[in-house]
Design a protein around this motif. Structure first.
Motif, mmCIF file in Angstrom:
data_model
loop_
_atom_site.group_PDB
_atom_site.id
_atom_site.type_symbol
_atom_site.label_atom_id
_atom_site.label_comp_id
_atom_site.label_asym_id
_atom_site.label_seq_id
_atom_site.Cartn_x
_atom_site.Cartn_y
_atom_site.Cartn_z
ATOM 1 N N ALA A 13 -0.093 -16.372 120.642
ATOM 2 C CA ALA A 13 1.156 -16.156 119.913
ATOM 3 C C ALA A 13 1.138 -14.805 119.199
ATOM 4 O O ALA A 13 2.147 -14.091 119.169
ATOM 5 C CB ALA A 13 1.378 -17.284 118.920
ATOM 6 N N ALA A 14 0.001 -14.464 118.608
ATOM 7 C CA ALA A 14 -0.099 -13.194 117.892
ATOM 8 C C ALA A 14 0.107 -12.008 118.825
ATOM 9 O O ALA A 14 0.852 -11.071 118.505
ATOM 10 C CB ALA A 14 -1.458 -13.096 117.191
ATOM 11 N N VAL A 15 -0.538 -12.034 119.971
ATOM 12 C CA VAL A 15 -0.434 -10.918 120.914
ATOM 13 C C VAL A 15 0.974 -10.839 121.494
ATOM 14 O O VAL A 15 1.595 -9.767 121.512
ATOM 15 C CB VAL A 15 -1.489 -11.046 122.029
ATOM 16 N N ARG A 16 1.488 -11.948 121.973
ATOM 17 C CA ARG A 16 2.829 -11.933 122.558
ATOM 18 C C ARG A 16 3.871 -11.557 121.512
ATOM 19 O O ARG A 16 4.822 -10.816 121.786
ATOM 20 C CB ARG A 16 3.148 -13.301 123.178
ATOM 21 N N GLY A 17 3.692 -12.078 120.310
ATOM 22 C CA GLY A 17 4.637 -11.758 119.250
ATOM 23 C C GLY A 17 4.608 -10.294 118.859
ATOM 24 O O GLY A 17 5.648 -9.676 118.641
ATOM 25 N N ARG A 18 3.414 -9.713 118.792
ATOM 26 C CA ARG A 18 3.315 -8.311 118.375
ATOM 27 C C ARG A 18 3.703 -7.355 119.495
ATOM 28 O O ARG A 18 4.235 -6.266 119.225
ATOM 29 C CB ARG A 18 1.876 -8.000 117.914
ATOM 30 N N MET A 19 3.478 -7.737 120.743
ATOM 31 C CA MET A 19 3.848 -6.874 121.854
ATOM 32 C C MET A 19 5.322 -7.024 122.235
ATOM 33 O O MET A 19 5.848 -6.231 123.031
ATOM 34 C CB MET A 19 2.970 -7.158 123.081
ATOM 35 N N TRP A 20 5.993 -8.038 121.717
ATOM 36 C CA TRP A 20 7.418 -8.247 121.941
ATOM 37 C C TRP A 20 8.172 -6.967 121.569
ATOM 38 O O TRP A 20 8.003 -6.424 120.488
ATOM 39 C CB TRP A 20 7.855 -9.427 121.079
#
Length: 467
Positions: free
Chosen positions: A256-263
């Motif tokens: 979630a952290a990676v996908r959220g930050r790369m969004w």
């Protein structure tokens, strides 16, 4: 007003390859005056238009957005560089928001009875006039939609000043409103520089202003609106805390952290910018994040296999790189990334910074790019304290396997939104907005439609119960 020379056109530049695509002339003062007058005249009729008719037209906008989705998603990706899959989801979200207010607007705007000992009383929700909407580039359709849908349903008219790097997205939305059957003047796009905004706010025909943008822009707009006693709603920056407690599912939290930050290549006001992890699990969590970073595919945002898109412009990359460099000069540690990617376009590596100390720029500022600020903390209370040690208060997340524990932490975070086991999200029925320097007012949900209406009290009495 001074006449604007048509020598500095508003341009589309594709951030994938930095190639020029299209230009639009800046509107003259006479053109802007004509549009303001038209919006004011249109309001006199639109405010009397039955709510069912307003709703019918909003539904039509939603239908057209879905029908024209292939064109709209390409325009958003072309102009600001986001992944095509993200652009597609944005268009779908916008259509859902228009449908939401079309379905519920009449109910939200119904007279609200008030309890009173004698006689009767109620609130009548009435539109106030022409609104100025100032919106950024990072969600070129969504930013328009979440201000336009509720406020047009309420009976106001709107003038849009969109970001200068997404002119085609700005223009096509006005085209869609016209195609949907909205009367001329209800919704209009303005191609003007930011220097003309204060003049518009001073105009007596403009009744309120809504802005999504940076903290400095919000301060300027609020000052101008306040000077002329006009209401404003501001959705400004954020430096959201992403708290991972020691009982969290680390795989899900890291994903979630990676996908959220790369969004949106990290260009989201509510993406998880400050990742705060209890020290007993911090190293394991960080290793999972680094593995996921390494697996990201960087490339053409039109390619549906791409995971990380370019930033919105060369200036955007340069600004983020300057922030990273300053953080390192002030003692931060570079764990991963930190460089531009050696290819054409506005690309940079996913980056992790740690050892960021209070009093430094990175500790307090928002970094609008694919950059994690990683913090290890002793315990839950330390996580809460760090989350609140920010001038911003927009969104936030808490990850824990114990919902009750997570909600208890969420209640203690000074922010407008907190999501449990999820990055801060978006849904038509959920309010969106912040506190502290992240602004004021709410968009989406029933709350949005009341931002720019006059809640008029109507009191009914008789000689026998008058007081």
């Amino acid at each position: 007003m001074e006449t604007v020379a048509k020598t500095s056109p508003i341009k589309t530049v594709n951030p994938f390859n930095n190639e020029f695509v299209k230009a639009f002339d800046v509107m003259s003062d006479e053109q802007v005056e004509s549009k303001v007058a038209l919006a004011d005249a249109a309001f006199q009729t639109w405010k009397k238009t039955p709510k069912k008719e307003r709703a019918r037209l909003l539904h039509r906008v939603a239908q057209l957005m879905r029908f024209r989705k292939p064109q709209l998603e390409v325009l958003a990706t072309l102009e600001m560089g986001k992944l095509l899959t993200e652009s597609r989801a944005e268009v779908e979200l916008c259509a859902a928001i228009f449908d939401y207010y079309a379905d519920n607007g009449e109910k939200f705007l119904a007279d609200r009875p008030l309890q009173t000992p004698q006689g009767s009383a109620f609130l009548s929700y009435e539109p106030i006039g022409v609104l100025l909407s100032i919106q950024p580039w990072n969600f070129p359709f969504y930013q328009i939609t979440r201000s336009a849908a509720p406020h047009l349903m309420a009976g106001n008219t709107m003038l849009l000043k969109h970001a200068s790097n997404v002119p085609q997205c700005a223009q096509i939305m006005e085209d869609i409103f016209i195609e949907a059957g909205f009367p001329v003047g209800i919704y209009q796009n303005l191609f003007i520089p930011g220097s003309k905004i204060d003049v518009l706010i001073a105009d007596k025909r403009i009744k309120a202003v809504t802005l999504t943008g940076s903290e400095p822009a919000g301060s300027s707009i609020a000052a101008a609106a306040g000077k002329y006693i006009k209401k404003s709603a501001l959705e400004l920056g954020g430096s959201d805390a992403f708290i991972v407690l020691d009982d969290a599912d680390l795989e899900k939290a890291a994903e979630a952290a990676v996908r959220g930050r790369m969004w949106n290549a990290g260009q989201v006001c509510v993406s998880p910018k400050r990742v705060i992890v209890e020290e007993s699990i911090a190293d394991l969590f960080l290793e999972k994040v680094k593995v996921k970073f390494a697996a990201l595919k960087v490339g053409d945002p039109m390619d549906e296999q791409t995971d990380l898109a370019p930033l919105s412009s060369e200036k955007a990359v340069e600004d983020v790189m300057k922030q990273i460099q300053k953080a390192l000069e002030q003692g931060a540690t570079l764990i991963a990334g930190g460089h531009r990617i050696d290819c054409p376009g506005a690309f940079m590596e996913p980056t992790i910074l740690s050892n960021i100390q209070p009093g430094t720029a990175a500790y307090q500022d928002e970094i609008f790019g694919p950059v994690f600020m990683f913090y290890k903390v002793k315990d839950e209370q330390a996580a809460i304290d760090l989350a609140n040690d920010s001038d911003f208060g927009l969104g936030g997340s808490v990850f824990s396997s114990d919902d009750e524990r997570a909600v208890n932490v969420a209640r203690q975070i000074d922010t407008g939104m907190v999501y449990i086991n999820h990055v801060t999200g978006i849904a038509p029925e959920l309010p969106f907005g912040g506190t502290k320097n992240s602004g004021y007012g709410r968009e989406q949900s029933p709350a949005a439609i009341y931002e720019f209406v006059n809640a008029k009290l109507i009191r009914v009495t008789t000689p026998e119960n008058a007081y």
